[in-house]
Structure formats: C-alpha cells, structure tokens
Scaffold this motif. Sequence first.
Motif: not given
Length: 130
Positions: A7-8, A16-17, A78-83
């Motif tokens: 996802g990078g 966001s990613l 597992v997800y990491l939502q980065m805003n």
Amino acid sequence: VQLQASGGGKVQAGGSLRLSCAASGFSLDAFGISWFRQAPGKEREGVSCIDSTEKSTYYADSVKGRFTISRDNAKNTVYLQMNNLTPEDTAVYYCATDPILGVGPCRVRGGILMADDDLWGQGTQVTVSS
C-alpha cells in the motif's frame, strides 16, 4: 508463515495512503500487529499497534490524530490509514507480530512501542513530497 506489507507509494503533503499487512500461513485474529517505520539515516520508530481484541492500541505522538490502525480478521489483514501526510512521514513501513508476545496487549515501555517481535513483513515504501 509470513506477513506482507503493501500500500505504500508516493503522495504529496496532505495526502493519504492506506497500508495493509496481510498474514499468510496463520490466522491473525489471535495476535496483535505493530507498525514500525525507518527513514534513511534514522532509527526505527514504532508507529502504531493494535492487539487481538482491539482494546489496546498505540500511536506514536508524531502520528496521533492522523493515523488510524484497524483490523479485519475475516481478511486476515491489519490496516494503517494515514491521513494528512507530511514529508517527515517518508520511510519504509514494516508490520510485525510475535507468536508468543503478540497474544497480549501492545507492548509499550516509556511511551515507546517495543520492537521485540519475531515476525516481520518485508516493508513498503512511503514517500511524501512537499
């Protein structure tokens, strides 16, 4: 048995990613997952953690209010939502867990997420331009 982070990518500041950490060869639902990152020339930093019950989470001060960790046990991910990403978020991001220690809550000492996991994903690059 492995973790795969994905996802990078490259985004501009403010973008966001969403990173994903997928498990194969075992079920994630009994284990907590931690995210770490390492930028060139810097030490590895613990970013976030979620335990198996979702009752224990951790965020580094540098990402609080911007990053959200979550899990979908049905997808074994597992997800990491980065805003609101900034250039300071540029790093290789890794997910990790431990077959013994990972069954408990997130392991934090002195406000720092411990990096004593035994199983690590291969990392995914996040690049944020100004």
